[in-house]
Scaffold this motif. Sequence first.
Motif, short mmCIF file in Angstrom:
data_model
loop_
_atom_site.label_atom_id
_atom_site.label_comp_id
_atom_site.label_asym_id
_atom_site.label_seq_id
_atom_site.Cartn_x
_atom_site.Cartn_y
_atom_site.Cartn_z
N THR A 176 23.66 48.96 42.52
CA THR A 176 23.37 48.32 43.70
C THR A 176 21.87 48.71 44.03
OG1 THR A 176 25.76 49.13 44.28
CG2 THR A 176 24.05 48.74 46.23
N ARG A 177 21.40 47.57 44.42
CA ARG A 177 20.07 47.61 44.87
C ARG A 177 19.95 47.61 46.65
NH1 ARG A 177 15.48 43.48 42.92
NH2 ARG A 177 16.65 44.29 41.09
N ILE A 178 19.46 48.51 47.17
CA ILE A 178 19.06 48.57 48.53
C ILE A 178 17.75 48.35 48.87
CG2 ILE A 178 19.51 50.08 50.37
CD1 ILE A 178 21.37 51.77 48.87
N THR A 179 17.49 47.49 49.78
CA THR A 179 16.18 46.88 50.35
C THR A 179 16.09 47.28 51.85
OG1 THR A 179 16.42 45.09 48.81
CG2 THR A 179 14.71 44.98 50.51
N LEU A 180 15.14 48.25 51.95
CA LEU A 180 14.68 48.57 53.57
C LEU A 180 13.56 47.85 53.76
CD1 LEU A 180 15.03 50.74 55.64
CD2 LEU A 180 13.92 52.19 54.17
N ARG B 135 19.24 46.06 53.24
CA ARG B 135 20.19 45.20 52.56
C ARG B 135 20.84 45.92 51.53
NH1 ARG B 135 17.47 39.70 50.50
NH2 ARG B 135 17.46 40.73 48.51
N TYR B 136 22.07 45.49 51.26
CA TYR B 136 23.04 45.98 50.03
C TYR B 136 23.03 44.83 49.37
CZ TYR B 136 23.83 49.92 53.09
OH TYR B 136 23.44 51.04 54.05
N ASP B 137 22.80 44.89 47.85
CA ASP B 137 23.05 43.85 46.73
C ASP B 137 23.78 44.63 45.59
OD1 ASP B 137 21.78 41.59 48.21
OD2 ASP B 137 19.87 42.34 47.56
N ALA B 138 25.01 44.30 45.58
CA ALA B 138 25.94 44.91 44.46
C ALA B 138 25.92 44.18 43.45
CB ALA B 138 26.99 45.48 45.02
N GLY B 139 25.77 44.72 42.13
CA GLY B 139 25.88 43.69 40.91
C GLY B 139 26.46 44.46 39.86
N ASP B 140 26.64 43.77 38.71
CA ASP B 140 27.20 44.60 37.62
C ASP B 140 26.43 45.85 37.11
OD1 ASP B 140 29.31 42.55 37.62
OD2 ASP B 140 28.28 41.21 36.41
N ASP B 141 24.99 45.75 37.21
CA ASP B 141 24.02 46.66 36.84
C ASP B 141 23.89 47.62 37.86
OD1 ASP B 141 22.60 44.82 38.47
OD2 ASP B 141 20.93 44.90 36.99
N LEU C 126 23.37 57.14 53.89
CA LEU C 126 22.98 55.74 54.21
C LEU C 126 23.53 55.42 55.45
CD1 LEU C 126 23.47 54.01 50.68
CD2 LEU C 126 21.43 54.66 51.83
N TRP C 127 24.52 56.10 55.95
CA TRP C 127 25.07 55.84 57.39
C TRP C 127 24.03 56.14 58.34
CZ3 TRP C 127 26.65 58.92 61.33
CH2 TRP C 127 27.21 58.31 62.54
N ILE C 128 23.35 57.16 58.16
CA ILE C 128 22.48 57.81 59.11
C ILE C 128 21.21 56.77 58.88
CG2 ILE C 128 20.69 59.58 59.51
CD1 ILE C 128 22.92 61.49 58.88
N VAL C 129 20.76 56.49 57.73
CA VAL C 129 19.76 55.37 57.48
C VAL C 129 19.80 54.17 58.40
CG1 VAL C 129 18.36 54.02 55.92
CG2 VAL C 129 18.76 56.47 55.38
#
Length: 41
Positions: free
Chosen positions: A33-37, A25-31, A10-13
Amino acid sequence: MLNYGSGIGLWIVTMVIDEIDGALRYDAGDDGTRITLRIEG
């Protein structure tokens, strides 16, 4: 936003997306992590 972990994937991305003016964008939740590109051409 860039958090360092044990891998470099993910660092390279993140570096590539920044270079082409995209969005990552990273969205961390209880269920998990969602990553939106977003790349516009």
